[in-house]
Motif scaffolding. Structure first.
Motif, mmCIF file in Angstrom:
data_model
loop_
_atom_site.group_PDB
_atom_site.id
_atom_site.type_symbol
_atom_site.label_atom_id
_atom_site.label_comp_id
_atom_site.label_asym_id
_atom_site.label_seq_id
_atom_site.Cartn_x
_atom_site.Cartn_y
_atom_site.Cartn_z
ATOM 1 N N HIS B 10 -62.028 35.002 -40.312
ATOM 2 C CA HIS B 10 -62.334 33.585 -40.512
ATOM 3 C C HIS B 10 -63.491 33.214 -39.598
ATOM 4 N N VAL B 88 -65.429 32.738 -49.754
ATOM 5 C CA VAL B 88 -64.677 33.885 -49.268
ATOM 6 C C VAL B 88 -65.462 35.138 -49.653
ATOM 7 N N ARG B 111 -63.171 34.477 -44.711
ATOM 8 C CA ARG B 111 -63.356 33.080 -45.135
ATOM 9 C C ARG B 111 -64.400 32.437 -44.234
ATOM 10 N N THR B 113 -66.847 29.181 -43.460
ATOM 11 C CA THR B 113 -67.104 27.756 -43.679
ATOM 12 C C THR B 113 -68.369 27.368 -42.943
#
Lengths: 114, 115
Positions: B10, B88, B111, B113
């Motif tokens: 992440h 992703v 993932r 962002t």
């Protein structure tokens, strides 16, 4: 351009219902065909594949798919779904022996109600 | 499961910053791939590699670069991240022969962002 079409965006079934997910591709030459499954929060896993030979392919977890060359189709089937089959299913096509050219459909989300 | 790891799993970053994602395999497979997965689009190929220092563009390569200096590692770099690159990212590998020829095995995903 080569494309893969999955007809259903979201399918909702009750347990024990039969499943058929459609997949059509646009490439006219030799193809390798795949169905992948992605369980919630996980990576893609191969369900089954077709390279040549018997057009009815059996995969893991009771899934099967039939390659119909004349219809450019590779539909996925399962006679009786379970709640644990809830996942997203992706059809993919690779042209002949060409690596690096796996084209995915947009996926079909399957929700199975207990 | 095939021996594929991705790092980080992440990441949250800001627009304009560089980001590098790493894919590491222990299978000694020749081919490695980077995909992005977005709702309604399925998986789309960004870049792939067919050997050390041999790479090629995929369907959505703009804004991404890759490098492969060793068989086991395939790096994906976003030189200047944009919000449209929030996604992703999956790495995949495949062999050049054997019973699993042409079958791609996928990593666990990253993932990303971009704010």
């Amino acid at each position: 351009a080569q494309s893969v079409s999955q007809h259903n965006h979201h399918v909702i079934l009750s347990e024990a219902a039969s499943l058929e997910l459609g997949c059509n591709y646009s490439y006219g030459g030799t193809v390798n065909l795949f169905w992948y499954v992605q369980y919630p929060g996980q990576h893609l896993q191969l369900l089954l594949k077709y390279f040549s030979g018997d057009p009815l392919v059996k995969g893991i977890k009771g899934f099967e798919a039939e390659f119909i060359k004349s219809k450019f189709s590779f539909n996925l089937r399962k006679p009786s779904v379970q709640w644990s089959d809830t996942a997203e299913y992706f059809c993919a096509v690779n042209k002949g022996r060409s690596q690096g050219n796996l084209i995915f459909g947009k996926g079909t989300k399957l929700s199975v109600k207990p | 499961d095939a021996g594929i790891t991705q790092s980080p799993r992440h990441k949250v970053t800001e627009t304009g910053t560089p980001v590098t994602l790493r894919c590491h395999q222990t299978e000694n497979h020749r081919y490695m791939y980077w995909y992005r997965q977005d709702p309604g689009h399925g998986l789309r190929l960004i870049h792939y590699s067919y050997g050390v220092k041999d790479t090629d563009k995929g369907e959505v390569s703009d804004g991404y670069s890759v490098s492969r200096s060793k068989t086991e590692d395939f790096l994906l770099t976003l030189e200047s991240a944009t919000s449209s690159q929030t996604s992703v990212y999956f790495c995949a590998i495949s062999s050049s022969g054997g019973s699993s020829y042409n079958e791609q095995f996928f990593g666990p995903g990253t993932r990303l962002t971009v704010l």
